[in-house]
Design an enzyme around this catalytic site. Sequence first.
Site, PDB file in Angstrom:
ATOM      1  CG  HIS A  68      -5.856   0.700   4.746  1.00 58.59           C
ATOM      2  ND1 HIS A  68      -7.227   0.717   4.270  1.00 58.59           N
ATOM      3  CD2 HIS A  68      -6.649  -0.290   5.386  1.00 58.59           C
ATOM      4  CE1 HIS A  68      -8.784  -0.076   4.904  1.00 58.59           C
ATOM      5  NE2 HIS A  68      -7.538  -0.977   6.052  1.00 58.59           N
ATOM      6  N   PRO A  69      -2.585   3.029   6.036  1.00 58.85           N
ATOM      7  CG  PRO A  69      -1.384   1.867   7.825  1.00 58.85           C
ATOM      8  CD  PRO A  69      -2.795   1.750   7.080  1.00 58.85           C
ATOM      9  CB  SER A  85      -0.870  -0.046  11.032  1.00 62.57           C
ATOM     10  OG  SER A  85      -2.557  -0.490  10.301  1.00 62.57           O
ATOM     11  CD  GLU A  88      -2.534  -5.375  11.444  1.00 66.49           C
ATOM     12  OE1 GLU A  88      -2.835  -6.105  12.015  1.00 66.49           O
ATOM     13  OE2 GLU A  88      -2.496  -4.741  10.585  1.00 66.49           O
ATOM     14  CD  GLN A  89       2.992  -0.714   7.754  1.00 67.16           C
ATOM     15  OE1 GLN A  89       4.465   0.013   7.607  1.00 67.16           O
ATOM     16  NE2 GLN A  89       2.441  -0.030   7.299  1.00 67.16           N
ATOM     17  CG  PHE A 120       0.691  -2.931  -1.837  1.00 64.26           C
ATOM     18  CD1 PHE A 120       0.357  -3.304  -2.948  1.00 64.26           C
ATOM     19  CD2 PHE A 120       1.188  -3.134  -0.427  1.00 64.26           C
ATOM     20  CE1 PHE A 120       0.462  -4.649  -3.165  1.00 64.26           C
ATOM     21  CE2 PHE A 120       1.943  -4.763  -1.513  1.00 64.26           C
ATOM     22  CZ  PHE A 120       1.541  -5.508  -1.800  1.00 64.26           C
ATOM     23  CB  ILE A 122      -0.359  -6.797   1.195  1.00 65.85           C
ATOM     24  CG1 ILE A 122      -0.108  -8.153   1.111  1.00 65.85           C
ATOM     25  CG2 ILE A 122       1.284  -6.268   1.902  1.00 65.85           C
ATOM     26  CD1 ILE A 122       0.785  -8.527   0.412  1.00 65.85           C
TER      27      ILE A 122
END
Length: 169
Positions: A68-69, A85, A88-89, A120, A122
């Site tokens: 995961h990044p 991703s 999402e980010q 991390f 989330i």
Amino acid sequence: MTGLAALNDMDAPAFEALLGSVFEHAPWVARAAWARRPFADIADLHAAMMAAVRAAPVETRRAFLNGHPELAGPEARARSLTADSASEQGSAGLDRMGEADAQVFDRLNAAYRARFGFPFIIAVRGRGRAEIRSIFEARLGRDPAVEEATALEEVAQITRMRLDRLITP
């Protein structure tokens, strides 16, 4: 979008081609879940996929988490995130931060990785940068085993949202 009935009828290569990217850089999750067809609903499909992750050996789960990044990290700045991703980010404004905020996230990312050995994770959809930062800071103080379990629960939230965008009941 693909219907659940069509998904249940897919051969293994087609199933993996469709769902292989739902779990970040981990097509093995889709391969493992394929054998549990037919799925009664999307929740059943998702449960099979999460069961594959949770049943994986510790080293495989750790490699999975490390796939995961980091939030607003080097991959994001290099624009090398997966499409999911990046979306999402971006939904949380993590792709539009000023230098001061970027430095805070860089510091948090480094501290988190040093403490837990993985980035991390989330589910950021529906959350703002300040809320994410607050959660990030709070989770830094957790027990490593609790934090790994939390990271997997966050993966579950992320991947369920991804499945809901790909599969119709």
